[in-house]
Design a protein around this motif. Structure first.
Motif: not given
Length: 95
Positions: A38, A41, A45, A69
């Protein structure tokens, strides 16, 4: 020949990315293996809008870790394994 500028910043990556207006054309992300997916990610982002149109991003992880991701705008193109390590390479994409 185009000049090259390399800067190294010793601070948490999210704080740096959120505080800079600079753009990047080559990024190496090599967190400790225990960093949660997480967090990777969130870094990707936050990084995505700061990449130049021809940027390359390399994420190094344990080969037991899942593929990162990738946020919209970053597309993987290569996966290379080296012993316990895998390097995911990605480029900026049209979407």
């Amino acid at each position: 020949m185009k000049s090259v500028r390399i800067d190294v910043h010793a601070q948490p990556v999210l704080g740096f990315l959120r505080g800079t207006v600079r753009t990047f054309d080559l990024v190496f992300i090599d967190p400790p293996y225990e960093v949660a997916e997480t967090e990777i990610t969130e870094v990707l982002e936050t990084l995505a809008p700061k990449l130049t149109p021809d940027a390359v991003v390399v994420v190094e992880r344990s080969k037991r870790s899942p593929e990162p991701t990738w946020p919209a705008g970053i597309a993987p193109f290569s996966k290379r394994s080296y012993g316990e390590t895998v390097a995911w390479e990605a480029v900026v994409s049209a979407g």
